[in-house]
Scaffold this motif. Structure first.
Motif, PDB file in Angstrom:
ATOM      1  N   UNK A   1       8.571  13.016   7.118  1.00 58.69           N
ATOM      2  CA  UNK A   1       7.696  12.609   8.217  1.00 58.69           C
ATOM      3  C   UNK A   1       6.242  12.925   7.904  1.00 58.69           C
ATOM      4  N   UNK A   2       5.987  14.138   7.408  1.00 53.92           N
ATOM      5  CA  UNK A   2       4.614  14.532   7.088  1.00 53.92           C
ATOM      6  C   UNK A   2       4.057  13.675   5.953  1.00 53.92           C
ATOM      7  N   UNK A   3       4.899  13.376   4.967  1.00 55.69           N
ATOM      8  CA  UNK A   3       4.438  12.569   3.831  1.00 55.69           C
ATOM      9  C   UNK A   3       4.100  11.158   4.277  1.00 55.69           C
ATOM     10  N   UNK A   4       4.867  10.624   5.224  1.00 56.65           N
ATOM     11  CA  UNK A   4       4.558   9.297   5.789  1.00 56.65           C
ATOM     12  C   UNK A   4       3.195   9.321   6.474  1.00 56.65           C
ATOM     13  N   UNK A   5       2.930  10.393   7.274  1.00 58.19           N
ATOM     14  CA  UNK A   5       1.639  10.504   7.954  1.00 58.19           C
ATOM     15  C   UNK A   5       0.502  10.617   6.945  1.00 58.19           C
ATOM     16  N   UNK A   6       0.740  11.360   5.866  1.00 56.27           N
ATOM     17  CA  UNK A   6      -0.273  11.509   4.814  1.00 56.27           C
ATOM     18  C   UNK A   6      -0.596  10.154   4.189  1.00 56.27           C
TER      19      UNK A   6
ATOM     20  N   UNK B   1       0.824  -1.209   0.000  1.00 54.91           N
ATOM     21  CA  UNK B   1       0.000   0.000   0.000  1.00 54.91           C
ATOM     22  C   UNK B   1       0.858   1.259   0.000  1.00 54.91           C
ATOM     23  N   UNK B   2       1.951   1.231   0.772  1.00 57.44           N
ATOM     24  CA  UNK B   2       2.876   2.374   0.775  1.00 57.44           C
ATOM     25  C   UNK B   2       3.446   2.605  -0.615  1.00 57.44           C
ATOM     26  N   UNK B   3       3.851   1.533  -1.269  1.00 52.72           N
ATOM     27  CA  UNK B   3       4.423   1.665  -2.610  1.00 52.72           C
ATOM     28  C   UNK B   3       3.377   2.164  -3.591  1.00 52.72           C
ATOM     29  N   UNK B   4       2.140   1.711  -3.427  1.00 50.32           N
ATOM     30  CA  UNK B   4       1.049   2.153  -4.292  1.00 50.32           C
ATOM     31  C   UNK B   4       0.800   3.645  -4.094  1.00 50.32           C
TER      32      UNK B   4
ATOM     33  N   UNK C   1      11.715   3.559   7.186  1.00 54.75           N
ATOM     34  CA  UNK C   1      12.013   2.271   7.823  1.00 54.75           C
ATOM     35  C   UNK C   1      12.466   2.478   9.267  1.00 54.75           C
ATOM     36  N   UNK C   2      11.860   1.716  10.178  1.00 50.79           N
ATOM     37  CA  UNK C   2      12.257   1.761  11.581  1.00 50.79           C
ATOM     38  C   UNK C   2      11.583   2.852  12.384  1.00 50.79           C
ATOM     39  N   UNK C   3      10.762   3.680  11.733  1.00 52.55           N
ATOM     40  CA  UNK C   3      10.085   4.759  12.454  1.00 52.55           C
ATOM     41  C   UNK C   3       8.729   4.268  12.954  1.00 52.55           C
ATOM     42  N   UNK C   4       8.404   4.613  14.196  1.00 52.57           N
ATOM     43  CA  UNK C   4       7.095   4.246  14.743  1.00 52.57           C
ATOM     44  C   UNK C   4       6.010   5.004  13.994  1.00 52.57           C
ATOM     45  N   UNK C   5       4.845   4.354  13.875  1.00 51.89           N
ATOM     46  CA  UNK C   5       3.762   4.940  13.084  1.00 51.89           C
ATOM     47  C   UNK C   5       3.370   6.310  13.607  1.00 51.89           C
ATOM     48  N   UNK C   6       3.297   6.493  14.938  1.00 53.60           N
ATOM     49  CA  UNK C   6       2.870   7.754  15.524  1.00 53.60           C
ATOM     50  C   UNK C   6       4.025   8.720  15.755  1.00 53.60           C
ATOM     51  N   UNK C   7       5.218   8.347  15.389  1.00 50.85           N
ATOM     52  CA  UNK C   7       6.396   9.158  15.670  1.00 50.85           C
ATOM     53  C   UNK C   7       6.612  10.226  14.600  1.00 50.85           C
ATOM     54  N   UNK C   8       6.762  11.482  15.030  1.00 51.61           N
ATOM     55  CA  UNK C   8       7.196  12.548  14.132  1.00 51.61           C
ATOM     56  C   UNK C   8       8.718  12.575  14.154  1.00 51.61           C
ATOM     57  N   UNK C   9       9.322  12.469  13.010  1.00 50.89           N
ATOM     58  CA  UNK C   9      10.780  12.371  12.962  1.00 50.89           C
ATOM     59  C   UNK C   9      11.349  13.442  12.040  1.00 50.89           C
ATOM     60  N   UNK C  10      12.631  13.683  12.202  1.00 51.25           N
ATOM     61  CA  UNK C  10      13.324  14.646  11.343  1.00 51.25           C
ATOM     62  C   UNK C  10      14.256  13.900  10.404  1.00 51.25           C
ATOM     63  N   UNK C  11      14.353  14.407   9.204  1.00 52.98           N
ATOM     64  CA  UNK C  11      15.286  13.868   8.208  1.00 52.98           C
ATOM     65  C   UNK C  11      15.584  15.022   7.260  1.00 52.98           C
ATOM     66  N   UNK C  12      15.963  14.739   6.048  1.00 50.98           N
ATOM     67  CA  UNK C  12      16.234  15.830   5.120  1.00 50.98           C
ATOM     68  C   UNK C  12      15.806  15.435   3.714  1.00 50.98           C
ATOM     69  N   UNK C  13      15.075  16.331   3.082  1.00 54.05           N
ATOM     70  CA  UNK C  13      14.592  16.102   1.732  1.00 54.05           C
ATOM     71  C   UNK C  13      14.998  17.312   0.897  1.00 54.05           C
ATOM     72  N   UNK C  14      15.994  17.128   0.038  1.00 48.38           N
ATOM     73  CA  UNK C  14      16.530  18.245  -0.740  1.00 48.38           C
ATOM     74  C   UNK C  14      15.506  18.862  -1.690  1.00 48.38           C
TER      75      UNK C  14
END
Length: 314
Positions: A91-96, A12-15, A29-42
């Motif tokens: 993180x926001x895109x994962x929640x979406x 479903x994620x890939x879809x 990968x490895x992030x909890x479903x309810x967890x807001x995390x930081x990363x970097x998207x150029x």
């Protein structure tokens, strides 16, 4: 989580993501479903409004545009916005994605796949549309042109907000936020909204293919019986329209039925023309709560039907 459920979630994620899924899969990968995390998207950092639009987050792109406009009065405000989007985009895109997929929990597998595709994936055209909007707004601010057209300009604006889709022999005018679905359909034309669960299907027929005692109106009745046979508790509600304008006749009837514990309205229409061997049957489906809101839209779509032979003569 079972291995089977993980496979379903990954599918479903890939879809939902579509292009560049592997990148986002690595970020999530490895992030909890309810967890807001930081990363970097150029891309999200350099082109936040275009990245949001490309990923079909149209409301978010609009809100970012508003914030960008007001941030101009704060020194460095625009840069801060870009940095925040770059940090939290993944993180926001994962929640979406999770919220969209969660909406399909009560749907059939086919409906879920169509829903995820419709609300996920990418839209290259939106980048150009967004760029056009940004350039237009910038030009308006610089030159002081008011962006509230009236008179002839307003008529032109309304014309731009519609598009035409065709079968072999008929054309229909749709609002600009509809698109044509060309895959997984037996209809001659199937169009859906980008952001709503609404569709219009068209089947065209040749009068010569029916027995002499079968009129286009009889063919409409046969098609209605075929569709409603797949539903529970079908019920006729009303004849919404039966009129002739010039050489075109439109007949529209409204039925209700139940499918997978939900109630739906089916709007069946017949469009036929004098001295033309083809006719079209149009079917539209909507939930009762949305019927009044979109009734005029459906009527306009059906009423716009023209046979292409006539259009070529004109």
């Amino acid at each position: 989580m079972t291995g089977e459920q993980q496979i379903l979630d990954d599918r479903n994620d890939e879809l939902f993501v579509g292009d560049n899924y592997q990148y986002y899969n690595n970020q999530w990968r490895g992030k909890m479903v309810q967890q807001t995390f930081t990363s970097w998207n150029w891309p999200a950092f350099f082109f936040p409004i275009y990245w949001l639009a490309y990923r079909k987050m149209y409301l978010e792109a609009f809100l970012f545009g508003l914030l960008s406009f007001f941030s101009m009065i704060i020194p460095g405000g625009g840069l801060v916005l870009h940095i925040l989007v770059g940090i939290y985009a993944n993180s926001y895109y994962r929640d979406k994605a999770k919220k969209t997929i969660a909406q399909t929990s009560q749907m059939t597998q086919w409906e879920a796949v169509q829903y995820i595709k419709r609300h996920g994936g990418t839209n290259v055209l939106s980048i150009f549309v967004t760029l056009l909007i940004v350039v237009s707004l910038a030009a308006a601010v610089i030159t002081g042109i008011a962006l509230f057209p009236t008179g002839e300009n307003e008529i032109h604006s309304q014309a731009v907000q519609s598009k035409t889709f065709k079968t072999d022999n008929f054309s229909f005018t749709f609002p600009n936020d509809w698109r044509q679905e060309k895959e997984n359909t037996t209809l001659d034309l199937k169009c859906l909204t980008y952001d709503e669960d609404l569709y219009t299907g068209v089947l065209e027929y040749d009068k010569a293919d029916f027995a002499d005692n079968i009129s286009p109106e009889n063919a409409l009745s046969l098609y209605i019986d075929e569709v409603l046979a797949k539903c529970d508790n079908p019920e006729f509600i009303e004849v919404m329209k039966d009129e002739k304008v010039g050489e075109k006749r439109i007949k529209t009837v409204l039925y209700s039925c139940e499918l997978d514990s939900y109630k739906y309205y089916y709007i069946f229409s017949l469009a036929e023309f004098e001295d033309f061997e083809k006719f079209a049957i149009i079917v539209q489906s909507i939930t009762p709560s949305q019927f009044e809101k979109y009734k005029s839209t459906y009527e306009d779509i059906v009423g716009s039907c023209q046979h292409i032979q006539l259009m070529n003569v004109i």
